[in-house]
Motif scaffolding. Structure first.
Motif, short mmCIF file in Angstrom:
data_model
loop_
_atom_site.label_atom_id
_atom_site.label_comp_id
_atom_site.label_asym_id
_atom_site.label_seq_id
_atom_site.Cartn_x
_atom_site.Cartn_y
_atom_site.Cartn_z
N GLY A 133 -0.39 8.20 -5.31
CA GLY A 133 -0.82 9.21 -4.36
C GLY A 133 -1.56 8.60 -3.19
O GLY A 133 -2.26 7.59 -3.34
N GLU A 134 -1.40 9.24 -2.04
CA GLU A 134 -2.04 8.73 -0.83
C GLU A 134 -3.56 8.72 -0.95
O GLU A 134 -4.23 7.79 -0.51
N GLY A 135 -4.10 9.77 -1.58
CA GLY A 135 -5.55 9.87 -1.73
C GLY A 135 -6.14 8.75 -2.56
O GLY A 135 -7.25 8.29 -2.30
N ALA A 136 -5.39 8.28 -3.57
CA ALA A 136 -5.89 7.21 -4.42
C ALA A 136 -6.05 5.91 -3.64
O ALA A 136 -7.03 5.18 -3.82
N VAL A 137 -5.10 5.62 -2.76
CA VAL A 137 -5.20 4.40 -1.95
C VAL A 137 -6.40 4.50 -1.01
O VAL A 137 -7.15 3.53 -0.84
N GLN A 138 -6.60 5.66 -0.42
CA GLN A 138 -7.75 5.84 0.47
C GLN A 138 -9.06 5.78 -0.31
O GLN A 138 -10.04 5.21 0.16
N LYS A 139 -9.07 6.36 -1.50
CA LYS A 139 -10.28 6.36 -2.33
C LYS A 139 -10.78 4.95 -2.61
O LYS A 139 -11.98 4.71 -2.67
N TYR A 140 -9.83 4.03 -2.77
CA TYR A 140 -10.22 2.64 -3.07
C TYR A 140 -10.18 1.76 -1.83
O TYR A 140 -9.90 0.57 -1.90
N GLY A 141 -10.49 2.36 -0.70
CA GLY A 141 -10.71 1.59 0.53
C GLY A 141 -9.48 0.90 1.07
O GLY A 141 -9.58 -0.20 1.62
N GLY A 142 -8.34 1.54 0.94
CA GLY A 142 -7.12 0.94 1.48
C GLY A 142 -6.63 -0.23 0.65
O GLY A 142 -6.02 -1.16 1.18
N ARG A 143 -6.90 -0.16 -0.66
CA ARG A 143 -6.42 -1.19 -1.58
C ARG A 143 -5.56 -0.54 -2.65
O ARG A 143 -5.62 0.68 -2.86
N ILE A 144 -4.81 -1.35 -3.36
CA ILE A 144 -4.03 -0.84 -4.48
C ILE A 144 -5.00 -0.33 -5.55
O ILE A 144 -5.88 -1.08 -5.98
N PRO A 145 -4.88 0.92 -5.96
CA PRO A 145 -5.82 1.46 -6.95
C PRO A 145 -5.78 0.68 -8.26
O PRO A 145 -4.73 0.15 -8.64
N PRO A 146 -6.91 0.60 -8.96
CA PRO A 146 -6.98 -0.19 -10.19
C PRO A 146 -6.44 0.55 -11.42
O PRO A 146 -7.02 0.49 -12.50
N TYR A 147 -5.34 1.26 -11.23
CA TYR A 147 -4.70 1.95 -12.34
C TYR A 147 -3.66 1.02 -12.94
O TYR A 147 -2.88 0.39 -12.21
N ARG A 153 1.11 -2.41 -12.28
CA ARG A 153 2.41 -2.91 -12.74
C ARG A 153 3.53 -2.53 -11.77
O ARG A 153 4.45 -3.29 -11.53
N TYR A 154 3.43 -1.31 -11.25
CA TYR A 154 4.50 -0.73 -10.44
C TYR A 154 4.74 -1.50 -9.14
O TYR A 154 5.89 -1.83 -8.81
N VAL A 155 3.68 -1.79 -8.41
CA VAL A 155 3.84 -2.42 -7.10
C VAL A 155 4.52 -3.79 -7.22
O VAL A 155 5.52 -4.04 -6.53
N PRO A 156 4.07 -4.69 -8.11
CA PRO A 156 4.80 -5.97 -8.24
C PRO A 156 6.24 -5.80 -8.72
O PRO A 156 7.12 -6.56 -8.32
N LEU A 214 0.83 -1.21 0.00
CA LEU A 214 0.00 0.00 0.00
C LEU A 214 0.87 1.26 0.00
O LEU A 214 0.53 2.25 -0.67
N ALA A 215 1.98 1.22 0.74
CA ALA A 215 2.89 2.37 0.74
C ALA A 215 3.45 2.61 -0.66
O ALA A 215 3.55 3.75 -1.12
N LEU A 216 3.80 1.54 -1.35
CA LEU A 216 4.32 1.66 -2.71
C LEU A 216 3.23 2.16 -3.66
O LEU A 216 3.50 2.97 -4.55
N ALA A 217 2.02 1.67 -3.49
CA ALA A 217 0.91 2.15 -4.33
C ALA A 217 0.70 3.64 -4.12
O ALA A 217 0.48 4.39 -5.08
N ALA A 218 0.80 4.08 -2.87
CA ALA A 218 0.64 5.51 -2.57
C ALA A 218 1.80 6.31 -3.14
O ALA A 218 1.61 7.43 -3.62
N TYR A 219 3.01 5.76 -3.12
CA TYR A 219 4.16 6.44 -3.69
C TYR A 219 3.94 6.68 -5.19
O TYR A 219 4.30 7.72 -5.72
N ASN A 220 3.32 5.70 -5.85
CA ASN A 220 3.10 5.80 -7.29
C ASN A 220 1.85 6.61 -7.65
O ASN A 220 1.90 7.46 -8.54
#
Length: 199
Positions: free
Chosen positions: A167-181, A186-189, A159-165
């Motif tokens: 934004g923090e708001g995007a992770v929160q927007k999707y309920g504390g999950r990796i956003p479906p972008y 691709r980035y997190v894996p 989740l920290a990596l997803a937010a780094y890529n």
């Protein structure tokens, strides 16, 4: 944050960075009043801030990173220093840098992120980074940002990596999950793979 506050924050970070340094650290004030901190001074005006010592403990990470990317060794000492100051794993910083910029300190993304850790202008200001193309400032700013993201998301690295890529708001927007972008998916894996390969 005012320019005076940002400068004070950067000075504090510079002193912390210097205290953790294993190489000689030089500092100068540029024409805009910003502090420039480096272990490889170029040009005039730099003063020795701290004489460091070689850290042989950094060798395993540097060797592993070198196996992963040919430019990693060049940046390994500054990555080690930033990791110690921020309290994050140096291998994680290597993993992020490899994914973000492939160790190119002059890299610029289409969205305007810049430097080794691809800091956006607002993130750079938040962490007192006056020059996003200065490798020392960039890595320290990125390391501090990662530290704060890990704290914000309770140590959940993905989740920290997803937010780094994204934004923090995007992770929160999707309920504390990796956003479906697609990019973030691709980035997190990719970073996780890089990180595991360095451990």
């Amino acid at each position: 944050m005012t320019s005076t506050t940002a400068r004070s924050v950067f000075l504090l970070l510079a002193l912390l960075w210097a205290a953790a340094a294993q190489a000689d650290v030089y500092v100068k004030e540029d024409a805009d009043g910003a502090l420039v901190l480096t272990d490889a001074p170029g040009g005039e005006g730099f003063e020795l801030l701290l004489r460091g010592e070689r850290d042989t403990a950094a060798a395993p990470v540097a060797a592993a990173a070198r196996a992963e990317h040919p430019s990693a060794q060049q940046h390994a000492p500054r990555i080690e220093r930033a990791a110690r100051v921020a309290g994050v794993d140096a291998s994680l910083l290597h993993a992020v840098i490899r994914a973000e910029s492939a160790y190119n300190p002059r890299a610029v993304s289409p969205k305007g992120a810049a430097g080794l850790m691809q800091l956006m202008p607002a993130t750079a200001r938040r962490y007192g980074v006056a020059d996003r193309f200065d490798p020392d400032q960039n890595v320290l700013g990125g390391a501090l940002y990662l530290r704060d993201l890990l704290a914000r998301f309770d140590g959940q690295l993905e989740l920290a990596l997803a937010a780094y890529n994204a934004g923090e708001g995007a992770v929160q927007k999707y309920g504390g999950r990796i956003p479906p972008y697609a990019e973030t998916q691709r980035y997190v894996p990719q970073v996780m793979h890089n990180y595991r390969s360095l451990q």
